[in-house]
Design a protein around this motif. Structure first.
Motif, PDB file in Angstrom:
ATOM      1  N   ILE A  99     -17.712   2.672  -7.184  1.00  0.00           N
ATOM      2  CA  ILE A  99     -16.586   2.502  -8.107  1.00  0.00           C
ATOM      3  C   ILE A  99     -15.339   2.285  -7.263  1.00  0.00           C
ATOM      4  N   VAL A 100     -14.787   1.074  -7.316  1.00  0.00           N
ATOM      5  CA  VAL A 100     -13.610   0.714  -6.515  1.00  0.00           C
ATOM      6  C   VAL A 100     -12.356   1.015  -7.338  1.00  0.00           C
ATOM      7  N   PRO A 101     -11.431   1.838  -6.823  1.00  0.00           N
ATOM      8  CA  PRO A 101     -10.264   2.264  -7.600  1.00  0.00           C
ATOM      9  C   PRO A 101      -9.361   1.109  -8.024  1.00  0.00           C
ATOM     10  N   ARG A 102      -8.610   1.353  -9.107  1.00  0.00           N
ATOM     11  CA  ARG A 102      -7.747   0.334  -9.694  1.00  0.00           C
ATOM     12  C   ARG A 102      -6.762  -0.243  -8.681  1.00  0.00           C
ATOM     13  N   LYS A 103      -6.096   0.607  -7.887  1.00  0.00           N
ATOM     14  CA  LYS A 103      -5.105   0.109  -6.920  1.00  0.00           C
ATOM     15  C   LYS A 103      -5.760  -0.795  -5.888  1.00  0.00           C
ATOM     16  N   THR A 104      -6.934  -0.403  -5.414  1.00  0.00           N
ATOM     17  CA  THR A 104      -7.654  -1.225  -4.440  1.00  0.00           C
ATOM     18  C   THR A 104      -8.055  -2.558  -5.038  1.00  0.00           C
ATOM     19  N   VAL A 105      -8.526  -2.526  -6.283  1.00  0.00           N
ATOM     20  CA  VAL A 105      -8.902  -3.768  -6.980  1.00  0.00           C
ATOM     21  C   VAL A 105      -7.716  -4.721  -7.023  1.00  0.00           C
ATOM     22  N   GLY A 106      -6.530  -4.201  -7.351  1.00  0.00           N
ATOM     23  CA  GLY A 106      -5.342  -5.049  -7.414  1.00  0.00           C
ATOM     24  C   GLY A 106      -4.987  -5.661  -6.071  1.00  0.00           C
ATOM     25  N   GLU A 107      -5.120  -4.883  -4.996  1.00  0.00           N
ATOM     26  CA  GLU A 107      -4.808  -5.404  -3.666  1.00  0.00           C
ATOM     27  C   GLU A 107      -5.841  -6.447  -3.225  1.00  0.00           C
ATOM     28  N   VAL A 138       0.834  -1.207   0.000  1.00  0.00           N
ATOM     29  CA  VAL A 138       0.000   0.000   0.000  1.00  0.00           C
ATOM     30  C   VAL A 138       0.870   1.259   0.000  1.00  0.00           C
ATOM     31  N   VAL A 139       2.076   1.152   0.568  1.00  0.00           N
ATOM     32  CA  VAL A 139       2.940   2.322   0.753  1.00  0.00           C
ATOM     33  C   VAL A 139       3.607   2.694  -0.568  1.00  0.00           C
ATOM     34  N   GLU A 140       3.423   3.934  -0.983  1.00  0.00           N
ATOM     35  CA  GLU A 140       4.060   4.424  -2.201  1.00  0.00           C
ATOM     36  C   GLU A 140       5.562   4.602  -1.955  1.00  0.00           C
ATOM     37  N   ARG A 141       6.362   4.353  -3.009  1.00  0.00           N
ATOM     38  CA  ARG A 141       7.820   4.469  -2.878  1.00  0.00           C
ATOM     39  C   ARG A 141       8.252   5.911  -2.594  1.00  0.00           C
ATOM     40  N   ARG A 142       7.528   6.859  -3.207  1.00  0.00           N
ATOM     41  CA  ARG A 142       7.879   8.261  -3.000  1.00  0.00           C
ATOM     42  C   ARG A 142       6.743   8.956  -2.254  1.00  0.00           C
ATOM     43  N   ASN A 143       7.096   9.622  -1.177  1.00  0.00           N
ATOM     44  CA  ASN A 143       6.097  10.303  -0.364  1.00  0.00           C
ATOM     45  C   ASN A 143       6.610  11.664   0.073  1.00  0.00           C
ATOM     46  N   THR A 144       5.744  12.653  -0.015  1.00  0.00           N
ATOM     47  CA  THR A 144       6.104  13.975   0.498  1.00  0.00           C
ATOM     48  C   THR A 144       5.750  14.097   1.982  1.00  0.00           C
ATOM     49  N   ILE A 145       4.914  13.177   2.477  1.00  0.00           N
ATOM     50  CA  ILE A 145       4.541  13.153   3.896  1.00  0.00           C
ATOM     51  C   ILE A 145       5.277  11.977   4.545  1.00  0.00           C
ATOM     52  N   PRO A 146       6.258  12.216   5.387  1.00  0.00           N
ATOM     53  CA  PRO A 146       7.111  11.132   5.912  1.00  0.00           C
ATOM     54  C   PRO A 146       6.354   9.980   6.558  1.00  0.00           C
ATOM     55  N   ILE A 147       5.290  10.261   7.315  1.00  0.00           N
ATOM     56  CA  ILE A 147       4.595   9.183   8.028  1.00  0.00           C
ATOM     57  C   ILE A 147       3.967   8.181   7.073  1.00  0.00           C
TER      58      ILE A 147
END
Length: 372
Positions: free
Chosen positions: A200-208, A20-29
């Motif tokens: 409408i379930v988003p693409r990323k959620t569908v994949g997970e 779920v965690v994106e490789r690049r994040n502008t918010i550290p947490i």
């Protein structure tokens, strides 16, 4: 916090939540995974503010507590530890670092406080139902390929789930389209799904979700509101925001009067399309189907490299017809068909074609033709 658990259990859970965690994040947490130890369990949770994954694993908790550490680095460390090893996690009293101990290996990861971790899971869910994993997997597998990747029409960037009344009874339906092709499939509506909002379930959620539904006999519990979906499979809980948009009236593009029926062996057809499309360019993926009684000729012409033709035996006794399709779209659809025979219902070279399985009336595909 001090907790010890099997490396296998920890790795399996991290594998679910760290994606779920994106490789690049502008918010550290948002780069971190939340670890919460209490009772006899360790909870792992990750979020990207649209999707939240939480899993509970058995552990020996010596000192309860909670913290967050970098998700991808933590996953890589655990992945490289020896099979069958025990892993101990211990936070420093000053809250600066978490120590990972396993055999002779020792790592320290910087922490961020648990209080910084966002909670997107709150809210009331109005509908709840349970269905076998294999049924939900079928809905996703048969339609996922047709999800649009075009960000402008964001409301097509997911699968539309809703209930619909049919002559055979209430159905739970999944639909996806990118404007060039449409995929639709049904299962009998589970108890509790009636009256649910169309979502409408988003693409990323569908994949997970798809990755969680590996064991066909496991039950999946779905909870819905107008803005969120929560899916529970075993010890994993996925909570996701829904796409805030209106899915188009897809029924208008499903052809009703296509009177030319073509039946072809799925495997033979897919192999032929794959072979002749070898010569096509990346930009122009058109394959022309020339239909006459009992026969189909597939043709691809590439002005830069040459041409290819192949003849396939079919069941067809309507008027001769020339029609073109995107070869990749044809292969995508045939790869979803479970029956040995594909049924095409055609009208003319400029109208959408209906594709179905010979033995599954609950699934259909619509494909727009190309000029050839």
């Amino acid at each position: 916090m001090r907790v010890t658990l099997e490396r296998t259990h920890l790795l399996k859970s991290l594998n679910h939540v760290h994606r779920v965690v994106e490789r690049r994040n502008t918010i550290p947490i948002l780069s971190n995974v939340l670890l919460r130890a209490e009772g006899g369990d360790l909870q792992l949770e990750a979020t990207d503010l649209d999707l939240d994954a939480l899993e509970t694993v058995p552990a020996m908790v010596e000192t309860p507590g909670a913290t967050t550490v970098p998700a991808h680095m933590f996953y890589d460390i655990v992945r490289k530890l020896p099979d069958g090893s025990q892993v101990s996690l211990e936070t420093a009293p000053d809250g600066a670092a978490m120590t990972i101990l396993s055999g002779r290996s020792r790592f320290q990861l910087q922490m961020l406080p648990e209080s910084d971790f966002p909670d997107i899971t709150a809210g009331e869910f109005t509908h709840r139902f349970t269905l076998p994993s294999k049924d939900l997997r079928k809905l996703i597998d048969r339609t996922q390929f047709a999800i649009s990747t075009e960000e402008i029409r964001y409301y097509l960037n997911g699968i539309y789930f809703h209930t619909v009344e049919t002559p055979e009874g209430m159905k739970f339906r999944a639909v996806a389209t990118d404007g060039h092709r449409l995929a639709q499939t049904n299962i009998p509506a589970p108890e509790g799904a009636a009256g649910m909002p169309g979502i409408i379930v988003p693409r990323k959620t569908v994949g997970e979700i798809q990755k969680l539904l590996e064991e066909p006999e496991v039950e999946a519990t779905v909870e819905l509101s107008t803005t969120k979906i929560r899916l529970t499979v075993g010890n994993v809980v996925l909570t996701s925001k829904l796409i805030d948009g209106t899915f188009p009236d897809y029924g208008r593009v499903i052809p009703q009067g296509n009177d030319k029926e073509l039946r072809v062996e799925k495997a033979d057809f897919a192999d032929a399309v794959d072979r002749v499309s070898t010569i096509s360019s990346e930009r122009g993926r058109a394959v022309k189907l020339t239909l006459s009684e009992g026969k189909m000729v597939l043709t691809v012409v590439n002005p830069d490299s040459g041409s290819a033709t192949e003849e396939v035996h079919v069941e067809y006794d309507a008027d001769p017809l020339d029609i073109g399709f995107n070869a990749r779209y044809l292969l995508d659809i045939t790869s979803q068909l479970s029956s040995e025979t594909a049924v095409f219902k055609l009208a003319d070279p400029g109208s959408p074609t209906l594709i179905q399985e010979s033995d599954d009336p609950d699934t259909l595909y619509v494909l727009m033709p190309m000029r050839v």
